[in-house]
Design an enzyme around this catalytic site. Structure first.
Site, PDB file in Angstrom:
ATOM      1  N   LYS A 179      31.609  44.888  37.117  1.00 22.15           N
ATOM      2  CA  LYS A 179      32.208  43.726  36.450  1.00 22.15           C
ATOM      3  C   LYS A 179      33.280  43.202  37.387  1.00 22.15           C
ATOM      4  CE  LYS A 179      35.187  42.079  34.281  1.00 22.15           C
ATOM      5  NZ  LYS A 179      35.964  40.885  34.733  1.00 22.15           N
ATOM      6  N   GLU A 254      43.256  52.782  39.888  1.00 18.87           N
ATOM      7  CA  GLU A 254      44.054  52.380  41.058  1.00 18.87           C
ATOM      8  C   GLU A 254      44.859  51.163  40.614  1.00 18.87           C
ATOM      9  OE1 GLU A 254      45.683  50.744  43.505  1.00 18.87           O
ATOM     10  OE2 GLU A 254      43.864  50.062  44.543  1.00 18.87           O
ATOM     11  N   CYS A 288      47.355  45.805  46.541  1.00 22.38           N
ATOM     12  CA  CYS A 288      47.861  46.954  45.778  1.00 22.38           C
ATOM     13  C   CYS A 288      48.758  47.820  46.653  1.00 22.38           C
ATOM     14  CB  CYS A 288      46.718  47.759  45.187  1.00 22.38           C
ATOM     15  SG  CYS A 288      45.362  48.021  46.306  1.00 22.38           S
TER      16      CYS A 288
HETATM   17  P1  NAD Z   1      43.900  42.780  35.446  1.00 19.82           P
HETATM   18  O1  NAD Z   1      44.222  44.213  35.412  1.00 19.82           O
HETATM   19  O2  NAD Z   1      43.975  41.996  34.175  1.00 19.82           O
HETATM   20  O3  NAD Z   1      42.410  42.536  35.998  1.00 19.82           O
HETATM   21  C1  NAD Z   1      41.701  43.434  36.832  1.00 19.82           C
HETATM   22  C2  NAD Z   1      40.257  43.538  36.351  1.00 19.82           C
HETATM   23  O4  NAD Z   1      40.255  44.094  35.036  1.00 19.82           O
HETATM   24  C3  NAD Z   1      39.511  42.204  36.237  1.00 19.82           C
HETATM   25  O5  NAD Z   1      38.144  42.387  36.593  1.00 19.82           O
HETATM   26  C4  NAD Z   1      39.614  41.893  34.759  1.00 19.82           C
HETATM   27  O6  NAD Z   1      38.572  41.063  34.296  1.00 19.82           O
HETATM   28  C5  NAD Z   1      39.486  43.281  34.154  1.00 19.82           C
HETATM   29  N1  NAD Z   1      40.040  43.394  32.796  1.00 19.82           N
HETATM   30  C6  NAD Z   1      41.047  42.675  32.233  1.00 19.82           C
HETATM   31  N2  NAD Z   1      41.246  43.065  30.957  1.00 19.82           N
HETATM   32  C7  NAD Z   1      40.362  44.060  30.702  1.00 19.82           C
HETATM   33  C8  NAD Z   1      40.090  44.880  29.572  1.00 19.82           C
HETATM   34  N3  NAD Z   1      40.776  44.738  28.436  1.00 19.82           N
HETATM   35  N4  NAD Z   1      39.137  45.822  29.685  1.00 19.82           N
HETATM   36  C9  NAD Z   1      38.457  45.999  30.826  1.00 19.82           C
HETATM   37  N5  NAD Z   1      38.658  45.233  31.921  1.00 19.82           N
HETATM   38  C10 NAD Z   1      39.594  44.271  31.874  1.00 19.82           C
HETATM   39  O7  NAD Z   1      44.798  42.125  36.533  1.00 19.82           O
HETATM   40  P2  NAD Z   1      45.241  40.582  36.609  1.00 19.82           P
HETATM   41  O8  NAD Z   1      45.598  40.021  35.272  1.00 19.82           O
HETATM   42  O9  NAD Z   1      44.172  39.897  37.342  1.00 19.82           O
HETATM   43  O10 NAD Z   1      46.555  40.685  37.476  1.00 19.82           O
HETATM   44  C11 NAD Z   1      47.788  40.967  36.825  1.00 19.82           C
HETATM   45  C12 NAD Z   1      48.629  41.908  37.639  1.00 19.82           C
HETATM   46  O11 NAD Z   1      47.904  43.108  37.893  1.00 19.82           O
HETATM   47  C13 NAD Z   1      48.994  41.401  39.012  1.00 19.82           C
HETATM   48  O12 NAD Z   1      50.113  40.580  38.978  1.00 19.82           O
HETATM   49  C14 NAD Z   1      49.211  42.676  39.764  1.00 19.82           C
HETATM   50  O13 NAD Z   1      50.513  43.146  39.548  1.00 19.82           O
HETATM   51  C15 NAD Z   1      48.234  43.634  39.150  1.00 19.82           C
HETATM   52  N6  NAD Z   1      46.985  43.787  39.941  1.00 19.82           N
HETATM   53  C16 NAD Z   1      46.844  44.888  40.700  1.00 19.82           C
HETATM   54  C17 NAD Z   1      45.708  45.028  41.483  1.00 19.82           C
HETATM   55  C18 NAD Z   1      45.511  46.211  42.366  1.00 19.82           C
HETATM   56  O14 NAD Z   1      44.838  46.125  43.373  1.00 19.82           O
HETATM   57  N7  NAD Z   1      46.033  47.373  42.030  1.00 19.82           N
HETATM   58  C19 NAD Z   1      44.726  44.050  41.478  1.00 19.82           C
HETATM   59  C20 NAD Z   1      44.885  42.935  40.661  1.00 19.82           C
HETATM   60  C21 NAD Z   1      46.025  42.821  39.897  1.00 19.82           C
END
Ligand code: NAD
Length: 483
Positions: A179, A254, A288
């Site tokens: 996903k 992660e 990250c």
């Molecule tokens: P997020 O955690 O919402 O999204 C990451 C992934 O999780 C996406 O594919 C999203 O569709 C999925 N996701 C979201 N809600 C979900 C749920 N309830 N169940 C299962 N999957 C779900 O991250 P974001 O909103 O895109 O970014 C927000 C913050 O997260 C950023 O500002 C940053 O601090 C952090 N982030 C960290 C990383 C990393 O590499 N560790 C990557 C992206 C974002």
């Protein structure tokens, strides 16, 4: 660019077939460099996830499940070779979708090929053991796939994260449901088309784009999923772990960090300087393992801060195709978050700030690279993951102080130590609570061979390197009594 397309961005890919999502609905596709809507992607939901999990299970029960480790490795190697022939196309797609400058997008595509090469070579080299036991027994262990693995990938490094998690999972014989993020899913779709071309059997890798709260949540809650790999925010990571607990399946999380570089006064400062800036602003800080805290020993502090500040002043944010130091952030939402942090630093001293190129469209999501100095270690900007091109610098006096500050956030992903003192290198490397420590470098070029993961709220489990193959497999002990 569109003449290069060999996949269908508006579809889900299940059991080797491109099809419209069950809901028939689409989500907007935006170019972060311009803010323009440039198409649409499938809005996969629970029904699509259910089909994908079934397809993956059928693959395990069928051709994919019977594929030898040797042959799995050959397929992965062929995928890597095909990716290699498409580096420029994949880089263009990622630059458009993520807003990542072309050179950085290109590096991600190269890393994706390298992951396939590494895990292709490793697939038939994961051995069990024999265990000396009581007289009359022979005991051995088998490394087996978990079964269906779910992979939830964020938007910041789609190709690298797909490479490290799907690559290792397929090498061990799992069947995957991927996903990708709703903000950036194109290279996931491009990748699976290449995997099919390389001979990956239908159902071994299924891709369902969609919203996190819909497709993502459905994947984590699905009782047919046997392992979940998640990269993203702490908040969603907790939800994923809770969902996995309901089905009692393992998770790899992660979740980012607040990774420090610690610079002692005896360090090679010329060698350190590019990393003190570059490891923060890479991918506009949306990394990250970004190094977003710099700890500098007091007697070199003013001089090094001035040098870093001058480098920040020279940083330019521009559309991805211009291949500047920084591209835009992924979305208006991310820009609002990062701009909010800059405002929250209004009590601090800005000692370096880059510019936004005059040709950058107003509707793009640009934020200038910004560096704050003299930041108290407990300040919001020194504690929270900003996920933007924001650097904070903190002075310290002694080794003890440095360790306390470095370990003084809830995260623990990566750290680096700059010093010529070998004994100090060893002491610090042991006492810092992170998954990776670098000595006199940062990131070591990001090698796919290097196990990676967090401590504390940076998550748990290890991806990358050979270690990931253990995480993506289950150990079975066989004890035979033969007298
Ligand atoms: P997020 O955690 O919402 O999204 C990451 C992934 O999780 C996406 O594919 C999203 O569709 C999925 N996701 C979201 N809600 C979900 C749920 N309830 N169940 C299962 N999957 C779900 O991250 P974001 O909103 O895109 O970014 C927000 C913050 O997260 C950023 O500002 C940053 O601090 C952090 N982030 C960290 C990383 C990393 O590499 N560790 C990557 C992206 C974002």
């Amino acid at each position: 660019m569109h003449k290069h397309l060999w996949y269908d961005a508006t579809k889900v890919y299940i059991n080797g077939v491109w099809k419209a999502p069950a809901s028939g609905q689409q989500l907007p596709l935006q170019n972060p460099s311009t803010g323009e809507e440039i198409g649409s992607i499938a809005r996969g939901q629970a029904a699509d996830i259910d089909q994908a999990v079934t397809a993956a299970q059928n693959a395990l029960d069928g051709e994919w499940g019977r594929t030898s480790a040797l042959e799995r490795g050959r397929i992965l190697t062929r995928i890597g070779q095909l990716v290699q022939t498409r580096i420029d196309d994949l880089a263009m797609i990622e630059a458009m979708d993520v807003g990542k400058p072309l050179t950085q997008s290109r590096n991600d595509a190269i890393a994706l090929a390298r992951y396939m090469e590494f895990y292709g070579g490793a697939a038939d080299k994961v051995h069990g053991e024999t265990i000396p036991y009581l007289d009359g027994y022979t005991v051995y262990t088998l490394r087996e796939p978990h079964g269906v693995t779910g992979h939830i990938v964020p938007w910041n490094y789609p190709m690298q994260i797909i490479g490290r998690s799907v690559g290792a999972a397929l090498a061990m014989g799992n069947a995957c449901v991927l996903k990708p993020a709703e903000e950036a899913c194109l290279t996931a779709l491009a990748f699976v088309a290449l995997a099919e071309e390389a001979g990956l059997p239908a159902g071994a890798l299924n891709v369902v784009p969609g919203l996190g709260a819909e497709a993502g949540a459905a994947l984590t809650a699905h009782p047919g999923v046997h392992h979940i790999s998640f990269t993203g925010s702490v908040g969603v990571g907790k939800l994923v772990q809770i969902a996995a607990a309901e089905n009692v399946v393992p998770v790899t999380l992660e979740l980012g960090g607040k990774s420090p570089q610690i610079v002692f006064s005896d360090a090679d400062l010329d060698a350190a300087l590019p990393f003190l800036v570059g490891a923060c602003i890479q991918n506009a800080g949306q990394t990250c393992s970004a190094s977003s805290r710099i700890l500098i020993q007091r007697d070199i502090y003013d001089d090094l801060v001035a040098k870093m500040g001058a480098r920040f002043d020279a940083m330019v944010s521009a559309p991805a195709r211009m291949d500047a130091n920084l591209g835009p952030l992924i979305s208006a939402r991310q820009k609002a978050i990062v701009t909010g942090y800059i405002k929250a630093g209004s009590d601090l001293r800005i000692v370096g700030q880059g510019s936004i190129h005059k040709d950058a469209p107003d509707a793009g999501h640009y934020v200038p690279a910004t560096m704050f100095a003299d930041v108290p270690p407990d300040h919001k900007l020194a504690q929270e993951e900003i996920f933007g091109p924001i650097q904070v610098v903190i002075p310290f006096d002694t080794e003890e102080d440095a360790i306390a500050i470095a370990n003084g956030t809830e995260f623990g992903l990566v750290a680096s130590i700059w010093t010529r003192d070998g004994a100090r290198q060893m002491r610090m490397a042991k006492r810092i609570k992170t998954g990776q420590v670098f000595i006199n470098n940062y990131g070591a070029g990001g090698g796919v061979e290097l196990p990676f993961g967090g401590a504390g709220k940076s998550g748990h489990g290890r991806e990358k390197g050979f270690e990931a193959l253990y995480g993506f497999s289950a150990l079975k002990t066989v004890a035979a009594h033969h007298g």
